[in-house]
Design a protein around this motif. Structure first.
Motif: not given
Length: 281
Positions: A267-274
């Motif tokens: 989830a942290a990766l997804d937020r970072h990519l967004e």
């Protein structure tokens, strides 16, 4: 003892010699002698009026009650023994009373009642019945509780590193419920002995205490094999807690944690990519 009667006899004989003839004197003398003999018998054998004296004495000299009861039953219909039977019955009742007094001081239990019945129910049934009523009025005695079996001793099994199952269990549980003060004590030994999960827990505990330096040490030890430790390293690089902020390192450790199935890392990766500008992905 017999002198008064002898004197009386001589006096009568002498006084009668002058006034009566021989026949009358002989008749009077015979009558006097007969009556004197009867008196003498009573003096010599005063107990002859009770022909059962010896029976009574023998009964009263023995210490038991049942022989008295048996005597009463055997001679119940003999009118010549009426007074004797009354005395025997009184003696029997006195002995029954004495036994009743003794049993009045004993505990009113079934065991005592059985002993009383066995020894005295034949001769003293009324007293035994009274004791039986006393037993029935007693509150029931609670049965003793079964003795608790001791719990089997816990067998502590250690792994190859000398870490016991109990120590590991305490470490994992206390950390999961966030009792970090006790968890720190429980996890220290297993972590020192190389248990990866305990090392990751130590990193989490020190991070919660804001001791970021210690948290970093334990996270780096556990991160090659622990998704939780890798995620924590990613957080520390992302926030700059305990180490210089470095998003590249944060993404790297988030990715390592996600590979091990850590959902929060993904989830942290997804937020970072967004949050990345277009074209930087």
């Amino acid at each position: 003892m017999y002198r008064p009667y002898s004197c009386l006899l001589i006096f009568v004989l002498l006084s009668g010699c002058a006034s009566v003839d021989g026949d009358r004197l002989s008749e009077a003398s015979s009558d006097l002698l007969e009556r004197t003999g009867q008196v003498m018998k009573k003096i010599v054998n005063p107990g002859s009026s009770n022909p059962y004296q010896r029976e009574q004495q023998a009964l009263f000299d023995q210490p038991y009650i049942d022989p008295l009861t048996e005597y009463l039953a055997e001679h119940r219909d003999d009118p010549s023994r009426a007074s004797m039977l009354q005395r025997v019955e009184r003696e029997r009742d006195v002995r029954c009373e004495a036994v009743a007094v003794k049993y009045a001081n004993k505990p009113a239990t079934e065991v005592t009642l059985q002993r009383y019945e066995a020894g005295y129910n034949y001769s003293c049934p009324d007293h035994v019945a009274a004791f039986s009523e006393r037993v029935e009025r007693q509150p029931p005695i609670p049965e003793p509780k079964p003795r608790a079996e001791p719990e089997p001793a816990t067998v502590v099994v250690a792994d190859d590193n000398g870490v016991s199952d109990r120590a590991l269990s305490d470490c994992y549980l206390l950390t999961a419920i966030r009792n970090y003060s006790e968890a720190r004590k429980a996890c220290q030994g297993p972590a020192d002995n190389g248990d990866v999960r305990s090392q990751a827990n130590m990193a989490i505990i020190f991070y919660a205490f804001e001791d970021y330096t210690s948290a970093l040490v334990w996270a780096e030890k556990a991160s090659p094999a622990s998704g939780e430790a890798a995620f924590l390293l990613g957080q520390m690089y992302a926030t700059g807690h305990g180490i210089g902020q470095d998003m590249d390192q944060a993404v790297y450790w988030y990715t390592e944690a996600a590979k091990r199935g850590h959902k929060r890392a993904q989830a942290a990766l997804d937020r970072h990519l967004e949050d990345l500008p277009a074209g930087d992905t």
